[in-house]
Design an enzyme around this catalytic site. Structure first.
Site, PDB file in Angstrom:
ATOM      1  N   ASN A   6       0.860  -1.179   0.000  1.00 35.47           N
ATOM      2  CA  ASN A   6       0.000   0.000   0.000  1.00 35.47           C
ATOM      3  C   ASN A   6       0.901   1.235   0.000  1.00 35.47           C
ATOM      4  OD1 ASN A   6      -1.849   2.015   0.456  1.00 35.47           O
ATOM      5  ND2 ASN A   6      -2.457   1.330   2.507  1.00 35.47           N
ATOM      6  N   PHE A   7       0.959   1.910  -1.148  1.00 36.14           N
ATOM      7  CA  PHE A   7       1.847   3.078  -1.273  1.00 36.14           C
ATOM      8  C   PHE A   7       1.301   4.296  -0.527  1.00 36.14           C
ATOM      9  CE2 PHE A   7       3.931   1.968  -5.685  1.00 36.14           C
ATOM     10  CZ  PHE A   7       4.476   0.827  -5.136  1.00 36.14           C
ATOM     11  N   LYS A   8       0.008   4.273  -0.212  1.00 35.11           N
ATOM     12  CA  LYS A   8      -0.655   5.450   0.392  1.00 35.11           C
ATOM     13  C   LYS A   8      -0.408   6.663  -0.518  1.00 35.11           C
ATOM     14  CE  LYS A   8      -0.246   3.190   4.818  1.00 35.11           C
ATOM     15  NZ  LYS A   8      -0.028   3.273   6.258  1.00 35.11           N
ATOM     16  N   HIS A  88      -9.598   1.107   5.226  1.00 38.26           N
ATOM     17  CA  HIS A  88      -8.307   1.378   5.870  1.00 38.26           C
ATOM     18  C   HIS A  88      -8.506   2.398   6.993  1.00 38.26           C
ATOM     19  CE1 HIS A  88      -4.151   2.499   6.556  1.00 38.26           C
ATOM     20  NE2 HIS A  88      -3.809   1.393   5.905  1.00 38.26           N
ATOM     21  N   GLU A  90      -6.754   4.799   7.962  1.00 42.53           N
ATOM     22  CA  GLU A  90      -6.478   6.197   7.608  1.00 42.53           C
ATOM     23  C   GLU A  90      -7.693   6.834   6.950  1.00 42.53           C
ATOM     24  OE1 GLU A  90      -2.810   5.417   5.582  1.00 42.53           O
ATOM     25  OE2 GLU A  90      -1.854   5.009   7.514  1.00 42.53           O
ATOM     26  N   GLU A 157      -5.092  -4.642  10.830  1.00 46.39           N
ATOM     27  CA  GLU A 157      -4.020  -3.663  11.008  1.00 46.39           C
ATOM     28  C   GLU A 157      -4.270  -2.855  12.279  1.00 46.39           C
ATOM     29  OE1 GLU A 157      -1.991  -2.487   7.105  1.00 46.39           O
ATOM     30  OE2 GLU A 157      -3.867  -1.390   7.134  1.00 46.39           O
ATOM     31  N   GLY A 163       2.871   2.470  10.701  1.00 44.62           N
ATOM     32  CA  GLY A 163       3.817   3.565  10.497  1.00 44.62           C
ATOM     33  C   GLY A 163       4.596   3.961  11.738  1.00 44.62           C
ATOM     34  N   SER A 193       3.771  -2.030  10.419  1.00 46.61           N
ATOM     35  CA  SER A 193       5.234  -2.095  10.596  1.00 46.61           C
ATOM     36  C   SER A 193       5.835  -3.447  10.204  1.00 46.61           C
ATOM     37  CB  SER A 193       5.619  -1.705  12.033  1.00 46.61           C
ATOM     38  OG  SER A 193       5.236  -0.368  12.294  1.00 46.61           O
TER      39      SER A 193
END
Ligand code: 13P
Length: 229
Positions: A6-8, A88, A90, A157, A163, A193
């Site tokens: 996942n590049f975000k 997700h 975020e 997650e 992160g 992580s």
């Protein structure tokens, strides 16, 4: 094992192209049953060739229409994308997506036959209340979600491990995945992580069918070494 990158909000169209070239070259030599997924930012979507599946990090549950700033099914179809990340943390936390809107998105893309990588995870204050509170929280994130959907992959997650460089412990991952398996009979990924150093240990945990990787996926060589573990 499933390995999802996942590049975000990282990488451009140009660097994604280069990334895929490097990754394809690195993974080419290896023959295995592993499945690799890449989720670049929407601006980098394209018709890439290779032994991986390209997915989108988010999309609006509509074919097209007046949804300023969003992309819909029509934009995904241009590149043959039929894999999506939904739920997700975020997006739930920073973009304010409610369980209701997450479920609505899920239903739309399920109806369109997409493979759905559905994310769940608890904040630190819930983890600190213990296993029961964690499971209650995680199960509440399946509200409105068809957990029997054949093209469903679930990613656990824990938010406090994303992160932060602090992955959940083997014990925490093992007990959570074991408990999730009672309800979820689909592939279960762990995310938070994950890196080339801890992948060996994490991949051996029972009921861990793969990993969803953020930071350690951004460099193609590093991600390839994680996949090749
Ligand atoms: P990190 O690997 O950077 O912790 O991110 C995990 C994640 O959120 C993947 O979706």
């Amino acid at each position: 094992m499933i390995f999802a990158a996942n590049f975000k909000t990282n990488h451009t169209r140009a660097t994604t192209k280069h990334y895929i070239e490097v990754l394809t070259q690195k993974l080419h030599a290896e023959k295995s049953d592993d499945r690799v997924y890449i989720f670049p930012p929407a601006t980098a979507l394209d018709r890439f060739e290779g032994a991986f599946t390209l997915g989108v990090q988010n999309a609006y549950p509509a074919v097209n229409g007046a949804y300023t700033g969003e992309i819909g099914l029509e934009q995904l179809e241009e590149f043959g994308i039929n894999t999506i990340l939904i739920g997700h943390s975020e997006r739930r936390q920073i973009l304010g997506e409610s369980q209701e809107s997450v479920a609505q998105k899920f239903a739309f893309f399920q109806e369109k036959g997409f493979e759905i990588l559905y994310c769940i995870g608890e904040p630190l204050e819930i983890r600190e209340r213990g296993d029961e509170a964690v499971m209650r929280h995680l199960l509440s994130q399946f509200e409105g979600i068809d957990v029997g959907y054949e093209k469903l992959i679930v990613a656990y997650e824990p938010i406090w491990a994303i992160g932060t460089g602090r992955s959940a412990t083997v014990k925490e991952i093992a007990s959570t995945h074991e408990a999730l398996r009672q309800t979820i009979k689909k592939p279960l990924l762990y995310g938070g992580s994950v890196n080339a150093e801890n992948i060996k240990e994490i991949s051996k945990i029972a009921f861990v069918d793969g990993v969803l990787v953020g930071s350690a996926s951004l460099d193609a060589e590093r991600f390839a070494s994680l996949v090749l573990r």
